[in-house]
Design a protein around this motif. Structure first.
Motif: not given
Lengths: 472, 231
Positions: A187, A191, A195, A223-224, A271-272, B204-206, B214, B217-221
């Motif tokens: 992951v 990432r 980026r 979610n990501e 998440s979003y 953020s999660r995946t 986890y 993933a791309h946004g904030p941990r």
């Protein structure tokens, strides 16, 4: 993608023999299924919300032309543009024209099923623009050169070892030579590499879970956070959406959002949840300079007013996949096109033609679980029956099947004869079983008995038993 | 471009009307829809969001935690800078943040409470490790933060840095998303929206590798809320 839905039976057989795939799809039911139930149990109003959501979408579909006109006016008022596209060809050309207008070299992409319908990635590649999927699952299958196998978990069919191999092979050119085996490290590497892609991209393409007529906003649920980075960093944000995604107001969107995440992954909220309206404003410090919505029909308008209209209520949560005994046995690729599971079995024939996809609505035991868990109360089994009927009427069903059905129908319309036939067949099967409870082989039924035994009938026909019990 | 777009619209609207077996909606029907859109009505709001404010605060923090968010609760605004500084230390993060150019946020006593903290106001840069923002509201129903973009609130701060810290006052806690729409309409006007309105529920999660979750993933941990009880 070139559909392979016509080969569903062979696809399914291969899928059942694939041990990796079987392990992977077993996880879908265990995870999503159980979590959905927990989330639903925690919200006593869930069923009432479903009822309201159905009313909202039915109202939209009955007045879709006007809601779309209002939606477009709102998008325009906020500085964005709507591009009406009847076909995937038109939609692809529109995206390409927009990309070229900003000299795009690379395009980052959030997850979009409409993008899959359009096959936008190979199209852009053919025209010299590099598309980069940013959702981790989509990124994995883009490296593998495969289509998604689940509507919200596109790479669910891949094992961690397969992801390790893919990253090891494809990340070498970026100087990443270490072979990573821990999920966390995989992951983190994706990432880090992505980026740079977000920052370099000229255009960001996302899908849309909903469009809001009141405000001209598009909504993505992720979610990501990849969809957010995809749309906030490049010069231009393009939204790919099909026209039935529109809902009237922000309040209506809130109602549908209460159902979406819970039905999909069992989360209270993903998440979003992001609403995007027009380009960045004059005094905004960041955000895209242009905002375009590619509004695709691709055959959906034909479904209005007919027996398949209700499928346009679908919010793509995937609950029907997760609870389907067929999907959880064969996975998504067997369905041969973009959509799988029960909603795919209904929608795919409408979008690519019944001649290609006639097996899909037959791939069901009619257990009804899909309709039970559908937050939009779509009568999926009923619609599969409609397709079967059409398939029979249009003579798409092969001769032997048609003959068998015709024969059965002939008997079924003659109850006395039917009963006699049933008594004869039961007696014959009973003798054939010779006191064992089951039999391994039955003439004309090899396809069935190849993988399972046929239980032997006991105690006569239903009608005989009924009469006996009434007497007792 | 516009010609083709026009053609596409007319064609598609014609198909829709043809399938629905009718022409354009009548003036009355259109007026009814216009009125529905101009006077948006709430649908069903879950009972758990409709509790008193103190209970909403507890619900917000409970669901924030359930979504893997963390928080520090402080009594007064003046305590927020120290809480941020301590949080950064506890996570082994540098005392250096990108902060939203928001008047209230910038006006907190940073020099006094966090003398070592370096602050830069403005959108996030790729090298930023920590983004600090306010929020429009915190939604009790699901432990969700609602942020909207604007001159004082760059979107990139919520997504680019690995750690996102939100400074939130108890008075900003609302019951449901619908209360957020009301607040937004009051600010922007009916039917108008800022470029971005984002609802954040945890970091953020995946689940894309074997359905294991986890974070980051791309946004904030990490998503951390500095929660100020004083209104």
């Amino acid at each position: 993608m070139q559909p392979t839905s016509a080969n569903f039976i062979a696809n399914a057989r291969d899928a059942i023999a694939d041990d990796n795939l079987q392990l992977a799809i077993a996880r879908v039911g265990e995870n999503f299924g159980a979590k959905r139930q927990q989330a639903v149990d925690k919200l006593p109003e869930f069923d009432a919300l479903c009822g309201r959501a159905v009313e909202i979408k039915d109202d939209v579909l009955a007045h879709l032309d006007y809601y779309l006109e209002v939606y477009e006016r709102a998008v325009t008022a906020s500085g964005g543009h709507v591009h009406w596209c009847a076909t995937v060809e038109e939609a692809c050309e529109t995206v390409l024209r927009l990309c070229r207008s900003v000299d795009a070299k690379t395009v980052t992409k959030g997850k979009s099923m409409i993008g899959e319908e359009m096959e936008i990635n190979p199209y852009l590649e053919r025209h010299g623009i590099e598309p980069i999927e940013t959702d981790l699952g989509e990124y994995i299958i883009q490296l593998a050169g495969e289509p998604p196998s689940h509507i919200i978990a596109p790479a669910v069919h891949k094992t961690k070892e397969q992801v390790t191999d893919l990253f090891h092979e494809h990340h070498r050119k970026f100087g990443k030579t270490e072979r990573l085996t821990e999920g966390e490290d995989l992951v983190a590497e994706a990432r880090e590499l992505l980026r740079g892609k977000y920052l370099a991209a000229d255009v960001g393409i996302t899908g849309a879970n909903f469009l809001i007529a009141e405000t001209g906003s598009s909504i993505i649920v992720t979610n990501e956070g990849n969809g957010d980075l995809t749309q906030m960093l490049p010069k231009m944000h393009i939204v790919l959406a099909s026209l039935e995604k529109v809902v009237p107001t922000l309040e209506d969107a809130a109602t549908l959002l209460r159902l979406l995440a819970r039905s999909a992954s069992g989360q209270e909220m993903s998440s979003y949840t992001t609403l995007s309206t027009g380009p960045r404003r004059a005094d905004d410090p960041d955000g895209p300079g242009e905002y375009h919505v590619v509004l695709l029909d691709n055959g959906r308008s034909e479904l209005l007013g007919g027996e398949f209209q209700d499928i346009l209520r679908c919010i793509r949560c995937g609950a029907c996949y997760n609870h389907c005994p067929v999907y959880t046995s064969v996975g998504g690729h067997a369905y041969g096109w973009v959509y799988g599971g029960p909603m795919g079995a209904v929608l795919t024939p409408a979008l690519i033609g019944l001649a290609e996809a006639r097996h899909l609505p037959s791939a069901t035991p009619f257990c009804g679980r899909c309709e039970e868990v559908c937050p939009m109360q779509i009568p999926l089994p009923k619609m599969m029956r409609h397709w079967r009927e059409q398939s029979f009427q249009r003579r798409l069903t092969p001769g032997r099947e048609r003959l068998a059905v015709a024969l059965w129908a002939w008997f079924a319309r003659r109850p006395a004869l039917y009963h006699l036939g049933a008594r004869f067949a039961i007696g014959w099967l009973f003798r054939r079983a010779r006191g064992r409870g089951h039999m391994r082989k039955v003439p004309f039924m090899r396809g069935w008995t190849l993988t399972r035994d046929l239980p032997a009938p006991e105690g006569g026909t239903f009608q005989q038993q009924w009469r006996r019990r009434k007497r007792a | 471009m516009s010609n083709k777009t026009q053609g596409g619209r007319a064609t598609i609207l014609g198909w829709i009307r043809g399938s629905l077996d009718r022409g354009e909606l009548s003036a009355e029907q259109r007026a009814a829809i216009d009125s529905r859109l101009a006077n948006p009505r709430r649908n069903l709001i879950p009972a758990r969001a409709q509790v008193d404010h103190a209970a909403q605060v507890e619900l917000f923090l409970e669901y924030l935690g359930a979504a893997n968010g963390t928080f520090t609760r402080v009594a007064a605004e003046a305590d927020a800078p120290k809480a941020l500084s301590e949080y950064l230390s506890s996570q082994n993060l540098p005392q250096r943040v990108a902060m939203a150019p928001d008047a209230w946020l910038q006006g907190l006593p940073w020099e006094k409470g966090a003398p070592l903290l370096e602050r830069r106001a403005g959108p996030a840069r790729p090298e930023d490790q920590v983004g600090v923002t306010g929020a429009l509201a915190g939604i009790a129903e699901t432990g969700t933060l609602m942020l909207v973009s604007g001159p004082d609130s760059p979107s990139t701060l919520t997504m680019l840095p690995e750690t996102h810290v939100v400074v939130l006052r108890a008075s900003q806690i609302i019951g449901a998303m619908e209360d957020g729409w009301d607040a937004l309409r009051k600010r922007e006007g009916q039917g108008k929206m800022p470029r971005t309105a984002i609802f954040i529920t945890g970091p953020s999660r995946t689940g894309d590798i074997e359905m294991h979750m986890y974070l980051g993933a791309h946004g904030p941990r990490r998503l951390h809320v500095i929660f100020i009880d004083e209104s």
